[in-house]
Design an enzyme around this catalytic site. Structure first.
Site, PDB file in Angstrom:
ATOM      1  N   GLN A  90       0.784  -1.230   0.146  1.00  0.00           N
ATOM      2  CA  GLN A  90       0.066   0.067  -0.069  1.00  0.00           C
ATOM      3  C   GLN A  90       0.859   1.418  -0.122  1.00  0.00           C
ATOM      4  O   GLN A  90       0.482   2.192  -0.891  1.00  0.00           O
ATOM      5  CB  GLN A  90      -1.197   0.058   1.218  1.00  0.00           C
ATOM      6  N   ILE A  91       1.674   1.308   0.903  1.00  0.00           N
ATOM      7  CA  ILE A  91       2.753   2.393   1.143  1.00  0.00           C
ATOM      8  C   ILE A  91       3.587   2.837  -0.155  1.00  0.00           C
ATOM      9  O   ILE A  91       3.595   3.767  -0.565  1.00  0.00           O
ATOM     10  CB  ILE A  91       3.570   2.449   2.458  1.00  0.00           C
ATOM     11  N   ASP A 112      13.938 -10.252  -2.871  1.00  0.00           N
ATOM     12  CA  ASP A 112      13.186 -11.043  -1.784  1.00  0.00           C
ATOM     13  C   ASP A 112      13.862 -11.119  -0.470  1.00  0.00           C
ATOM     14  O   ASP A 112      14.948 -11.667  -0.683  1.00  0.00           O
ATOM     15  CB  ASP A 112      12.996 -12.459  -2.407  1.00  0.00           C
ATOM     16  N   ALA A 126       7.598  -6.397   3.987  1.00  0.00           N
ATOM     17  CA  ALA A 126       7.336  -7.179   5.350  1.00  0.00           C
ATOM     18  C   ALA A 126       6.448  -8.520   4.999  1.00  0.00           C
ATOM     19  O   ALA A 126       5.785  -8.552   4.221  1.00  0.00           O
ATOM     20  CB  ALA A 126       6.709  -6.436   6.286  1.00  0.00           C
ATOM     21  N   TYR A 127       6.733  -9.357   6.171  1.00  0.00           N
ATOM     22  CA  TYR A 127       5.500 -10.683   6.214  1.00  0.00           C
ATOM     23  C   TYR A 127       4.441  -9.920   7.032  1.00  0.00           C
ATOM     24  O   TYR A 127       4.650  -9.590   8.168  1.00  0.00           O
ATOM     25  CB  TYR A 127       6.240 -11.934   6.757  1.00  0.00           C
ATOM     26  N   THR A 128       3.489  -9.862   6.533  1.00  0.00           N
ATOM     27  CA  THR A 128       2.312  -8.938   7.215  1.00  0.00           C
ATOM     28  C   THR A 128       1.156  -9.792   7.411  1.00  0.00           C
ATOM     29  O   THR A 128      -0.076  -9.383   7.908  1.00  0.00           O
ATOM     30  CB  THR A 128       1.820  -7.762   6.300  1.00  0.00           C
ATOM     31  N   THR A 161       5.527  -1.391  13.316  1.00  0.00           N
ATOM     32  CA  THR A 161       4.006  -1.440  13.666  1.00  0.00           C
ATOM     33  C   THR A 161       3.629  -1.149  15.191  1.00  0.00           C
ATOM     34  O   THR A 161       4.619  -1.161  15.875  1.00  0.00           O
ATOM     35  CB  THR A 161       3.740  -3.025  13.266  1.00  0.00           C
ATOM     36  N   TYR A 170       3.856 -12.201  14.622  1.00  0.00           N
ATOM     37  CA  TYR A 170       4.189 -10.865  13.782  1.00  0.00           C
ATOM     38  C   TYR A 170       4.651  -9.858  14.630  1.00  0.00           C
ATOM     39  O   TYR A 170       5.801  -9.319  14.035  1.00  0.00           O
ATOM     40  CB  TYR A 170       2.835 -10.710  13.117  1.00  0.00           C
ATOM     41  N   LYS A 180       8.479  -8.087  13.906  1.00  0.00           N
ATOM     42  CA  LYS A 180       8.733  -6.705  13.686  1.00  0.00           C
ATOM     43  C   LYS A 180       9.696  -5.976  14.601  1.00  0.00           C
ATOM     44  O   LYS A 180      10.278  -5.054  14.328  1.00  0.00           O
ATOM     45  CB  LYS A 180       7.488  -6.029  13.514  1.00  0.00           C
TER      46      LYS A 180
END
EC number: 1.1.1.133
Length: 296
Positions: free
Chosen positions: A11-12, A35, A59-61, A100, A124, A128
């Protein structure tokens, strides 16, 4: 200004590309050529990009999926980010890294400051937080931005999910006992550009470190949904009823903090940035999605 932006389909990243001025060159990096889970691709990609600054967004979100895939989450959010920060340090390039609100446990009754004790309650969140540590240890020329509840016209997010559900539902149950700060990816992208310019123009330590970056105001998920549907009603004339429920009534594999509101005064003092109220940005997005069809 030449930016290398990881997470090219996020998104960003997409918001950054959409809002870039002619004097800004944005090189978006992503799979298959870049990757974070494959360290060997990271250094070479950064070297080839030759950026002035790196914006670390990949990121893995998948918050719930991470509970059953901790290795994958840490491989990207900690190890991959460390490789990125090391590569940047080797080239003398600063890093802006997005983190986050889920680094906090949610027990605090008021918004969290940057200096507050962290205590993630999900895989998660832990991955982070470890990513923050990795960036800070690998490259002292860094700025870490913790943000929250990101939404935009791109990808998958809460606002778009609510609008999709409105197509087939007249009533919805939404969690009302988790508080946070909804944040527009468009607003984040404007802030990131400002921060990047400041970092490149000054070596001041005050511009480095951890900052909170979220939309002004606060909401529960239920209040967020109700506002989305109030704008939806204005446009369509159709009302969607939202019923408040507790998080316990909507169990998920990963726990979420009951309070992940972020105190953003440090960002305003340092960079002169305060994001718009989340309602203002949400209203603009809902109108765009419903009337202009600007979806992605």
């Amino acid at each position: 200004m030449r930016l290398a932006v990881t997470g090219k389909n996020g998104q960003i990243a997409l918001a950054l590309k959409a809002q870039a001025r002619p004097d800004v060159e944005i090189l978006t990096l992503g799979r298959p050529n870049f990757d974070l889970a494959c360290r060997s691709t990271v250094a070479s990609s950064i070297r080839d990009a030759a950026p002035d600054i790196i914006v670390s967004l990949a990121a893995y979100t998948a918050v719930d999926k991470a509970e059953s895939e901790p290795y994958e989450a840490f491989a990207v959010n900690r190890d991959g980010v460390q490789a990125l920060a090391e590569a940047a340090a080797g080239l003398g390039v600063p890093v802006i890294h997005l983190s986050t609100d889920y680094v906090f446990d949610g027990a605090k009754p008021v918004p969290y400051c940057e200096e507050d004790r962290t205590g993630p309650i999900s895989v998660y969140g832990r991955s982070k937080l470890e990513g923050e540590f990795a960036v800070a240890s690998a490259n002292p020329n860094h700025t870490i931005l913790r943000t929250s509840w990101v939404y935009s016209r791109y990808g998958q997010n809460f606002v778009k999910k609510m609008l999709r559900l409105a197509d087939t539902n007249d009533e919805l149950n939404v969690v009302a006992d988790q508080l946070g700060c909804p944040t527009s990816a468009d607003d984040i992208s404007v802030a990131v550009m400002t921060i990047a310019r400041r970092m490149l123009s000054s070596s001041s330590a005050d511009l480095r470190g951890i900052f909170h970056l979220s939309g002004s105001g606060e909401a529960s998920w239920a209040a967020f949904a109700k506002y989305v549907f109030s704008v939806y009603d204005e446009i369509t004339g159709r009302q969607i009823k939202v019923h408040d429920i507790s998080a316990a009534e909507y169990p998920t594999p990963a726990r979420r903090p009951a309070n992940s509101r972020l105190h953003c005064d440090k960002l305003e003092r340092t960079f002169g940035i305060r994001l718009p109220n989340w309602e203002e940005s949400t209203r603009r997005l809902v109108w765009a999605l419903l009337l202009e069809g600007k979806d992605a």
